[in-house]
Every structure is written in structure tokens, then in C-alpha cells.
Design an enzyme around this catalytic site. Structure first.
Site, PDB file in Angstrom:
ATOM      1  N   ASP A   1       0.832  -1.206   0.000  1.00 37.29           N
ATOM      2  CA  ASP A   1       0.000   0.000   0.000  1.00 37.29           C
ATOM      3  C   ASP A   1       0.868   1.258   0.000  1.00 37.29           C
ATOM      4  O   ASP A   1       1.968   1.259   0.566  1.00 37.29           O
ATOM      5  CB  ASP A   1      -0.907  -0.029   1.244  1.00 37.29           C
ATOM      6  CG  ASP A   1      -2.102   0.902   1.088  1.00 37.29           C
ATOM      7  OD1 ASP A   1      -2.320   1.404  -0.032  1.00 37.29           O
ATOM      8  OD2 ASP A   1      -2.797   1.130   2.085  1.00 37.29           O
TER       9      ASP A   1
ATOM     10  N   ASN B   1       1.332   3.417  -2.933  1.00 39.86           N
ATOM     11  CA  ASN B   1       1.871   3.871  -4.225  1.00 39.86           C
ATOM     12  C   ASN B   1       1.300   5.225  -4.632  1.00 39.86           C
ATOM     13  O   ASN B   1       2.024   6.087  -5.152  1.00 39.86           O
ATOM     14  CB  ASN B   1       1.515   2.868  -5.337  1.00 39.86           C
ATOM     15  CG  ASN B   1       2.189   1.532  -5.145  1.00 39.86           C
ATOM     16  OD1 ASN B   1       3.175   1.426  -4.450  1.00 39.86           O
ATOM     17  ND2 ASN B   1       1.636   0.503  -5.772  1.00 39.86           N
TER      18      ASN B   1
ATOM     19  N   ARG C   1       0.014   7.679  -2.737  1.00 42.92           N
ATOM     20  CA  ARG C   1       0.534   8.797  -1.918  1.00 42.92           C
ATOM     21  C   ARG C   1       1.986   9.105  -2.271  1.00 42.92           C
ATOM     22  O   ARG C   1       2.411  10.256  -2.304  1.00 42.92           O
ATOM     23  CB  ARG C   1       0.404   8.457  -0.424  1.00 42.92           C
ATOM     24  CG  ARG C   1      -0.990   8.725   0.110  1.00 42.92           C
ATOM     25  CD  ARG C   1      -1.223   8.045   1.435  1.00 42.92           C
ATOM     26  NE  ARG C   1      -1.392   6.606   1.274  1.00 42.92           N
ATOM     27  CZ  ARG C   1      -1.279   5.720   2.254  1.00 42.92           C
ATOM     28  NH1 ARG C   1      -0.981   6.129   3.468  1.00 42.92           N
ATOM     29  NH2 ARG C   1      -1.475   4.442   2.021  1.00 42.92           N
TER      30      ARG C   1
ATOM     31  N   ASN D   1     -10.683  -3.474  -6.143  1.00 43.63           N
ATOM     32  CA  ASN D   1      -9.971  -2.427  -6.884  1.00 43.63           C
ATOM     33  C   ASN D   1     -10.646  -2.028  -8.203  1.00 43.63           C
ATOM     34  O   ASN D   1     -10.329  -0.996  -8.782  1.00 43.63           O
ATOM     35  CB  ASN D   1      -8.507  -2.825  -7.152  1.00 43.63           C
ATOM     36  CG  ASN D   1      -7.614  -2.704  -5.937  1.00 43.63           C
ATOM     37  OD1 ASN D   1      -6.569  -3.349  -5.849  1.00 43.63           O
ATOM     38  ND2 ASN D   1      -8.007  -1.880  -4.961  1.00 43.63           N
TER      39      ASN D   1
HETATM   40  C1  FPP Z   1      -1.989   0.172  -3.223  1.00 43.21           C
HETATM   41  O1  FPP Z   1      -1.532   1.497  -3.279  1.00 43.21           O
HETATM   42  C2  FPP Z   1      -1.449  -0.549  -4.338  1.00 43.21           C
HETATM   43  C3  FPP Z   1      -2.180  -1.172  -5.290  1.00 43.21           C
HETATM   44  C4  FPP Z   1      -3.654  -1.190  -5.336  1.00 43.21           C
HETATM   45  C5  FPP Z   1      -1.547  -1.861  -6.392  1.00 43.21           C
HETATM   46  C6  FPP Z   1      -0.247  -2.526  -6.055  1.00 43.21           C
HETATM   47  C7  FPP Z   1       0.299  -2.970  -7.314  1.00 43.21           C
HETATM   48  C8  FPP Z   1       1.592  -2.941  -7.645  1.00 43.21           C
HETATM   49  C9  FPP Z   1       2.716  -2.557  -6.785  1.00 43.21           C
HETATM   50  C10 FPP Z   1       1.908  -3.410  -9.001  1.00 43.21           C
HETATM   51  C11 FPP Z   1       1.946  -4.891  -8.980  1.00 43.21           C
HETATM   52  C12 FPP Z   1       2.161  -5.369 -10.318  1.00 43.21           C
HETATM   53  C13 FPP Z   1       2.616  -6.589 -10.604  1.00 43.21           C
HETATM   54  C14 FPP Z   1       3.001  -6.922 -11.967  1.00 43.21           C
HETATM   55  C15 FPP Z   1       2.776  -7.628  -9.567  1.00 43.21           C
HETATM   56  P1  FPP Z   1      -2.609   2.643  -3.353  1.00 43.21           P
HETATM   57  O2  FPP Z   1      -2.861   2.952  -4.789  1.00 43.21           O
HETATM   58  O3  FPP Z   1      -3.842   2.260  -2.600  1.00 43.21           O
HETATM   59  O4  FPP Z   1      -1.851   3.812  -2.650  1.00 43.21           O
HETATM   60  P2  FPP Z   1      -2.480   4.923  -1.694  1.00 43.21           P
HETATM   61  O5  FPP Z   1      -3.031   4.199  -0.484  1.00 43.21           O
HETATM   62  O6  FPP Z   1      -1.320   5.787  -1.361  1.00 43.21           O
HETATM   63  O7  FPP Z   1      -3.526   5.633  -2.496  1.00 43.21           O
END
Ligand code: FPP
Length: 256
Positions: free
Chosen positions: A30, A32, A34, A78
Site C-alpha cells: 500500500d 503507491n 501517496r 480495486n
Molecule cells: C496500493 O496502493 C497498491 C495497489 C492497489 C496496487 C499494487 C500494485 C503494484 C505494486 C503493481 C503490482 C504489479 C505486478 C506486476 C505484480 P494505493 O494505490 O492504494 O496507494 P495509496 O493508499 O497511497 O492511495
């Protein structure tokens, strides 16, 4: 009713108490979005860096003796995200497979995809098939990518499988269900890590994480490197794992 034997068999799938390196680590990656926002960049930028972080993390966990790494890449929920983010994540998987599959294979990584494949595009299914087939003989570490995955979906699909196979209610026990779960090929996760500061399970591995040690960190996923991995593994090594029982020699039991 599940027999004591079946319950014991399910628990025995996990690392025995006293083992300090977790055999299986599960991660909610979690933060990415932010991470990207702090850099005035779109969320996709964070996810892209998240993939690079994941590839480094696989190697770091493998070097430390972890045998299974399961990551939450896309949850059943998602789909509710804006459509450009959803299609960005789908595209990113294809990019990641073409960019990193050969490296993962060279590094001895076995790739498995777990989740509901029914609403995933043909292109993605083909890429996963290629990744799974190419790497199926690798044994250094198994990477399970949970995609279109939800813990409740997993329990439900395992029950449906058992019913479809004609299993009688009295024959359904924890072992029978565990075998039909998406991670039936792996021991239960010993350590469950969530980055990004939230302290929730978010419908990840609800069945399998029954006795996992939980580790939450404020670190945003793209920043999760060797220092953070070692901090999580150190915290795990200090935990007392009792699986609902009492270990008379444990520090906690001696304090009581
Ligand atoms: C949560 O961060 C992350 C995700 C929903 C996606 C995670 C996916 C990856 C790292 C890519 C994986 C890809 C492969 C090929 C395995 P968020 O978007 O909820 O971040 P936030 O809480 O800061 O908004």
C-alpha cells in the site's frame, strides 16, 4: 465438525514455532498513490515504481531464506477505482511481465498467479500462463501474485469446488478446504506485512492468515527496501508463536 487431526494438519503447514525466518511472507503493497502524489505525479507513476520495488524485494526476501512471497497486486474491490487507474494497472502487469520475466526466471523465482481469472482479459491470462509455465521448475522462492483476489472470494470458491466435487458435509474439514484455496500449494503465511500506514487486512488471505504475525509500517510501498525488510524480519524473530496454545518455555508464558 473439523477433527483435531485436521486442525493440527492445517497448523502444521506453517513454520514450526521457534523458527526465526518466516517461510512465507504476505504483503499488502500500500501507498503507491501517496508516494506519487508527494512527487506531484499521477498514481500510475507510483504503481510503476511499486513494480520495481517488488522485483528488488523478491530478491531480498529470497536472500534471507523466505521460500514464499505472496503480494496483493489487485483486489476484487480495486475495480471500483477510476477506470484509467484500473486499465493502467492491467497494462502495468503486461509491461512488468515483458520487462522482468526473464530476470525472475534467471533468479530462480517460480511465479504463480492467484485470484479470480473469470473477469481478466485474454491478453493478461496469456501473459500469466507464459510466466507460470516458464518458471514452474524454479525453487529459490515462489512469488504468488494475488490479482483480482479477495479473501471472501477464496473461501467461497473453495466451498463451491468441494460441493461440485460431491464432498459430503461430514467430510469437509479444514484440510479439505485449505487444499482448495487459491494458495493450496503453499504453507500458511507466517508474516503478514502491510505498508502505507493503514492497519487493516482488507480482505487479503482471510483464511490463511489466521495465525500470521502482523507487521504494519508507515513506509510507503515504493520506499520498502532492504532496511524495511530487515526491520520486519527482526520483529518477526522476536514474536512468540503459540498457534492458540501455550508454550511453557516462551517468555510470555514465563511472565504470566
Ligand atoms: C496500493 O496502493 C497498491 C495497489 C492497489 C496496487 C499494487 C500494485 C503494484 C505494486 C503493481 C503490482 C504489479 C505486478 C506486476 C505484480 P494505493 O494505490 O492504494 O496507494 P495509496 O493508499 O497511497 O492511495
Amino acid at each position: 465438525m473439523a477433527s483435531d487431526l485436521a486442525i493440527g494438519a492445517a497448523i502444521a503447514q506453517s513454520t514450526p514455532p521457534g523458527t526465526t525466518v518466516p517461510r512465507h511472507v504476505a504483503v499488502v503493497m500500500d501507498g503507491n498513490g501517496r508516494w506519487a502524489k508527494r512527487r506531484y505525479m499521477p498514481r500510475y507513476f507510483g504503481h510503476k515504481h511499486g513494480v520495481d520495488t517488488l522485483v528488488r524485494a523478491i530478491d531480498l526476501f529470497a536472500d534471507r531464506g523466505v521460500e514464499y512471497l505472496t503480494v496483493f497486486a489487485f483486489s476484487s474491490e480495486n475495480w471500483k477505482r477510476p477506470s484509467d487507474e484500473v486499465s493502467g494497472l492491467m497494462g502495468l502487469v503486461l509491461v512488468a511481465v515483458s520487462k522482468y520475466l526473464d530476470k525472475l526466471h534467471r533468479d530462480g523465482v517460480r511465479v504463480r498467479i492467484v485470484g479470480d481469472r473469470s473477469s481478466v482479459s485474454e491478453k493478461l491470462l496469456q501473459a500469466w500462463d507464459r510466466a507460470e509455465k516458464l518458471t514452474e521448475g524454479n525453487r529459490r522462492i515462489t512469488l504468488a501474485v494475488a490479482f483480482n483476489y479477495g479473501g471472501r472470494w477464496d473461501v467461497l470458491q473453495a466451498c463451491r469446488q468441494a460441493l461440485a466435487e460431491g464432498l459430503k458435509p461430514e467430510d469437509l474439514d479444514e484440510g479439505e478446504l485449505t487444499r482448495r484455496m487459491a494458495l493450496g500449494f503453499a504453507p500458511d503465511p507466517d508474516l503478514f506485512i502491510r505498508t502505507g500506514g493503514e492497519m487493516r487486512i482488507s480482505n487479503f488471505l482471510l483464511w490463511q492468515a489466521a495465525y500470521s504475525e502482523l507487521f504494519f509500517t508507515d513506509c510507503l510501498w515504493p520506499d520498502f527496501g532492504a532496511a524495511e525488510i530487515d526491520a520486519a524480519l527482526r520483529a518477526y524473530a522476536l514474536r512468540d508463536r503459540r498457534f492458540g496454545g501455550v508454550d511453557a518455555d516462551s517468555p510470555a508464558a514465563q511472565r504470566a
